[in-house]
Design a protein around this motif. Structure first.
Motif, PDB file in Angstrom:
ATOM      1  N   UNK A 110      86.817  69.685 -38.631  1.00 13.82           N
ATOM      2  CA  UNK A 110      86.236  70.460 -37.538  1.00 13.82           C
ATOM      3  C   UNK A 110      87.188  71.569 -37.108  1.00 13.82           C
ATOM      4  N   UNK A 111      86.611  72.701 -36.749  1.00 13.20           N
ATOM      5  CA  UNK A 111      87.375  73.865 -36.280  1.00 13.20           C
ATOM      6  C   UNK A 111      87.496  73.803 -34.762  1.00 13.20           C
ATOM      7  N   UNK A 112      88.726  73.887 -34.246  1.00 14.36           N
ATOM      8  CA  UNK A 112      88.971  73.742 -32.814  1.00 14.36           C
ATOM      9  C   UNK A 112      88.691  75.012 -32.021  1.00 14.36           C
ATOM     10  N   UNK A 113      88.542  76.149 -32.709  1.00 14.28           N
ATOM     11  CA  UNK A 113      88.341  77.409 -31.997  1.00 14.28           C
ATOM     12  C   UNK A 113      86.892  77.730 -31.715  1.00 14.28           C
ATOM     13  N   UNK A 114      86.072  76.713 -31.542  1.00 16.41           N
ATOM     14  CA  UNK A 114      84.640  76.909 -31.285  1.00 16.41           C
ATOM     15  C   UNK A 114      84.416  77.773 -30.050  1.00 16.41           C
ATOM     16  N   UNK A 115      83.376  78.584 -30.074  1.00 20.22           N
ATOM     17  CA  UNK A 115      83.036  79.500 -28.986  1.00 20.22           C
ATOM     18  C   UNK A 115      82.681  78.720 -27.723  1.00 20.22           C
ATOM     19  N   UNK A 116      83.486  78.911 -26.667  1.00 22.37           N
ATOM     20  CA  UNK A 116      83.249  78.252 -25.388  1.00 22.37           C
ATOM     21  C   UNK A 116      84.250  78.798 -24.375  1.00 22.37           C
ATOM     22  N   UNK A 117      84.138  78.373 -23.127  1.00 19.36           N
ATOM     23  CA  UNK A 117      85.160  78.680 -22.146  1.00 19.36           C
ATOM     24  C   UNK A 117      86.483  78.115 -22.636  1.00 19.36           C
ATOM     25  N   UNK A 118      87.576  78.872 -22.474  1.00 16.41           N
ATOM     26  CA  UNK A 118      88.815  78.524 -23.143  1.00 16.41           C
ATOM     27  C   UNK A 118      89.403  77.181 -22.694  1.00 16.41           C
ATOM     28  N   UNK A 119      89.129  76.729 -21.470  1.00 18.70           N
ATOM     29  CA  UNK A 119      89.664  75.447 -21.020  1.00 18.70           C
ATOM     30  C   UNK A 119      88.680  74.304 -21.214  1.00 18.70           C
ATOM     31  N   UNK A 120      87.411  74.608 -21.404  1.00 19.57           N
ATOM     32  CA  UNK A 120      86.419  73.543 -21.537  1.00 19.57           C
ATOM     33  C   UNK A 120      86.564  72.849 -22.889  1.00 19.57           C
ATOM     34  N   UNK A 121      86.618  71.526 -22.914  1.00 15.31           N
ATOM     35  CA  UNK A 121      86.741  70.830 -24.193  1.00 15.31           C
ATOM     36  C   UNK A 121      85.578  71.150 -25.125  1.00 15.31           C
ATOM     37  N   UNK A 122      85.892  71.207 -26.395  1.00 16.33           N
ATOM     38  CA  UNK A 122      84.842  71.429 -27.381  1.00 16.33           C
ATOM     39  C   UNK A 122      83.996  70.186 -27.547  1.00 16.33           C
ATOM     40  N   UNK A 123      84.628  69.023 -27.426  1.00 16.97           N
ATOM     41  CA  UNK A 123      83.901  67.769 -27.538  1.00 16.97           C
ATOM     42  C   UNK A 123      84.569  66.732 -26.658  1.00 16.97           C
ATOM     43  N   UNK A 124      83.813  65.724 -26.284  1.00 23.39           N
ATOM     44  CA  UNK A 124      84.332  64.729 -25.358  1.00 23.39           C
ATOM     45  C   UNK A 124      83.516  63.450 -25.480  1.00 23.39           C
ATOM     46  N   UNK A 125      84.081  62.365 -24.986  1.00 19.76           N
ATOM     47  CA  UNK A 125      83.367  61.098 -24.970  1.00 19.76           C
ATOM     48  C   UNK A 125      83.933  60.229 -23.860  1.00 19.76           C
ATOM     49  N   UNK A 126      83.212  59.208 -23.513  1.00 19.88           N
ATOM     50  CA  UNK A 126      83.637  58.229 -22.515  1.00 19.88           C
ATOM     51  C   UNK A 126      83.459  56.838 -23.098  1.00 19.88           C
ATOM     52  N   UNK A 127      84.480  55.976 -22.924  1.00 18.75           N
ATOM     53  CA  UNK A 127      84.440  54.635 -23.484  1.00 18.75           C
ATOM     54  C   UNK A 127      84.900  53.638 -22.432  1.00 18.75           C
ATOM     55  N   UNK A 128      84.309  52.455 -22.428  1.00 13.81           N
ATOM     56  CA  UNK A 128      84.758  51.391 -21.538  1.00 13.81           C
ATOM     57  C   UNK A 128      86.097  50.861 -22.022  1.00 13.81           C
ATOM     58  N   UNK A 129      87.041  50.679 -21.097  1.00 10.87           N
ATOM     59  CA  UNK A 129      88.365  50.196 -21.471  1.00 10.87           C
ATOM     60  C   UNK A 129      88.307  48.822 -22.133  1.00 10.87           C
ATOM     61  N   UNK A 130      87.296  48.050 -21.812  1.00  9.89           N
ATOM     62  CA  UNK A 130      87.181  46.715 -22.404  1.00  9.89           C
ATOM     63  C   UNK A 130      86.872  46.764 -23.894  1.00  9.89           C
ATOM     64  N   UNK A 131      86.440  47.934 -24.395  1.00  4.91           N
ATOM     65  CA  UNK A 131      86.090  48.050 -25.806  1.00  4.91           C
ATOM     66  C   UNK A 131      87.277  48.440 -26.681  1.00  4.91           C
ATOM     67  N   UNK A 132      88.410  48.796 -26.076  1.00  7.44           N
ATOM     68  CA  UNK A 132      89.555  49.280 -26.834  1.00  7.44           C
ATOM     69  C   UNK A 132      90.265  48.112 -27.526  1.00  7.44           C
ATOM     70  N   UNK A 133      90.457  48.221 -28.829  1.00  3.75           N
ATOM     71  CA  UNK A 133      91.143  47.193 -29.606  1.00  3.75           C
ATOM     72  C   UNK A 133      92.359  47.751 -30.358  1.00  3.75           C
ATOM     73  N   UNK A 134      92.355  49.043 -30.659  1.00  4.63           N
ATOM     74  CA  UNK A 134      93.433  49.643 -31.443  1.00  4.63           C
ATOM     75  C   UNK A 134      94.325  50.488 -30.545  1.00  4.63           C
ATOM     76  N   UNK A 135      95.633  50.536 -30.877  1.00  8.38           N
ATOM     77  CA  UNK A 135      96.555  51.365 -30.105  1.00  8.38           C
ATOM     78  C   UNK A 135      97.214  52.416 -30.997  1.00  8.38           C
ATOM     79  N   UNK A 136      96.614  52.701 -32.121  1.00  6.00           N
ATOM     80  CA  UNK A 136      97.184  53.674 -33.053  1.00  6.00           C
ATOM     81  C   UNK A 136      96.068  54.527 -33.642  1.00  6.00           C
ATOM     82  N   UNK A 137      96.355  55.821 -33.776  1.00  4.62           N
ATOM     83  CA  UNK A 137      95.411  56.723 -34.416  1.00  4.62           C
ATOM     84  C   UNK A 137      96.162  57.784 -35.200  1.00  4.62           C
ATOM     85  N   UNK A 138      95.489  58.368 -36.160  1.00  8.35           N
ATOM     86  CA  UNK A 138      96.105  59.421 -36.965  1.00  8.35           C
ATOM     87  C   UNK A 138      95.073  60.480 -37.304  1.00  8.35           C
ATOM     88  N   UNK A 139      95.548  61.680 -37.614  1.00  4.61           N
ATOM     89  CA  UNK A 139      94.684  62.778 -38.017  1.00  4.61           C
ATOM     90  C   UNK A 139      95.542  63.820 -38.709  1.00  4.61           C
TER      91      UNK A 139
END
Length: 393
Positions: free
Chosen positions: A43-72
């Motif tokens: 995905x390209x991070x420079x998507x057309x939008x207001x410069x501070x507004x996130x391009x994408x976002x999500x909300x998750x319940x803390x009770x669903x978190x199982x992993x403490x590591x991520x990579x990209x």
């Protein structure tokens, strides 16, 4: 791409995970009518939008978190921009990962603690870099390409609390007032992420954009103009030196450009200077008032010097290929538009003060300098179709 953090017994546990968030083959609409995106693609991070507004976002319940590591993986030539944001308690506690001068910068706020830390290798070299974020006891660790590490440790004296509720995640922007950060930065990021793995969660992310922009397979440094917009500066940001000369340098394959490369307008006047490439005639035309100079478009570098009584043009490195334009009596001085005027890269400025432009440029300017300093188009008022730091190769 996601970073997750939450508090646990024994002080602060920051559980962060950055992921490459990619669009699926095609964004799918959800029940709210917004596009849903999934992790794992590019995905390209420079998507057309207001410069501070996130391009994408999500909300998750803390009770669903199982992993403490991520990579990209991240690829960019841009030295500065927002990569990831996460918060709990509706923004009271938050985390921001960005680049500053090409170096990773983490900023964290929790309860009575506000901290920032920057370090590690420069990542804005146009190569793919693998980033991994994890929590290790009281430390948040950012690992780059399997070895270089950036660590931040935090421990509060306040009574621990078990966090419940929701975690908000955002990519390419933030969800708090930017003034709350210790280190201020320009949020726009001309870069791509891919091959993300985050928190072992499969919930979708949302995006407000209507069209998903791709990442080019190969890129090179430069500013790419897609033919739909231009970047405008006040000429006052480019000071006139004591020798009363303004030097503008442009690098690129001019034979592959089409449209207005540069235009300048003095206050309250018509366009006084324009540099236009014509892909049909294979010429580049420079116009100053009534004066006009046409050049073959085979050169790769153009130097234009504005002086009190003349304007000079140099092609490539050979100063013998120089054409001087002498000032006409009806003209203002050649330096006049540099005093309080408007300068545009990639388009022809409008006749009025609203700067509605035309004849937009299609092509890549590999490098732009004014007075010997690189010009960062992120500091201009620009159309979001312009990639400020990369061109397709």
């Amino acid at each position: 791409m996601a970073v997750f953090w939450k508090a646990m017994a024994g002080g602060l546990l920051l559980t962060l995970s950055l992921t490459l968030l990619g669009w699926g083959v095609e964004g799918q609409g959800n029940r709210q009518g917004k596009k849903e995106v999934s992790g794992g693609a590019t995905v390209y991070l420079g998507q057309d939008r207001d410069i501070w507004r996130p391009m994408m976002y999500t909300t998750v319940n803390l009770s669903e978190i199982r992993s403490i590591k991520s990579s990209f993986q991240l690829r960019t030539f841009d030295p500065e921009g927002a990569i990831f944001y996460g918060d709990t308690k509706n923004g009271q506690d938050w985390f921001v990962l960005s680049l500053m001068d090409g170096i990773p910068l983490m900023q964290i706020s929790r309860e009575d603690i506000l901290v920032s830390v920057a370090g590690g290798p420069k990542l804005n070299d146009g190569k793919w870099h693998t980033l991994e974020v994890s929590h290790q006891e009281k430390f948040v660790v950012l690992e780059v390409d399997g070895s270089n590490r950036l660590e931040v440790g935090m421990q509060s004296k306040q009574t621990q609390e078990i966090l419940v509720g929701e975690l908000r995640l955002a990519v390419g922007g933030i969800l708090i007032d930017k003034e709350k950060m210790i280190v201020q930065f320009q949020p726009q990021m001309d870069g791509c992420v891919r091959e993300g793995s985050w928190l072992n969660l499969s919930i979708p992310w949302e995006a407000d954009v209507e069209e998903l922009w791709p990442c080019y397979q190969n890129i090179q440094p430069g500013s790419y103009f897609a033919g739909t917009g231009f970047a405008i500066f006040n000429t006052s940001v480019f000071p006139i030196e004591a020798d009363h000369v303004v030097k503008t340098e442009l690098w690129g394959d001019f034979s592959k450009m089409d449209g207005t490369i540069l235009s300048i307008k003095a206050p309250g006047q018509e366009i006084i200077f324009a540099l236009v490439a014509n892909n049909n005639t294979k010429e580049v035309t420079l116009t100053f008032g009534e004066e006009k100079l046409s050049m073959n478009d085979t050169f790769k570098r153009l130097v234009i010097t504005f002086e009190t009584d003349k304007l000079q043009v140099f092609q490539d490195e050979d100063e013998s290929k120089t054409t001087k334009l002498s000032i006409a009596g009806s003209h203002p001085g050649y330096l006049t538009p540099w005093r309080g005027g408007r300068l545009a890269f990639g388009g022809l400025l409008g006749k009025g003060e609203d700067d509605v432009g035309s004849q937009f440029l299609t092509g890549c300017l590999e490098k732009i300098q004014v007075q010997g300093k690189d010009v960062d188009l992120d500091l201009a008022v620009k159309h979001m179709s312009i990639s400020s730091h990369s061109c397709p190769a």
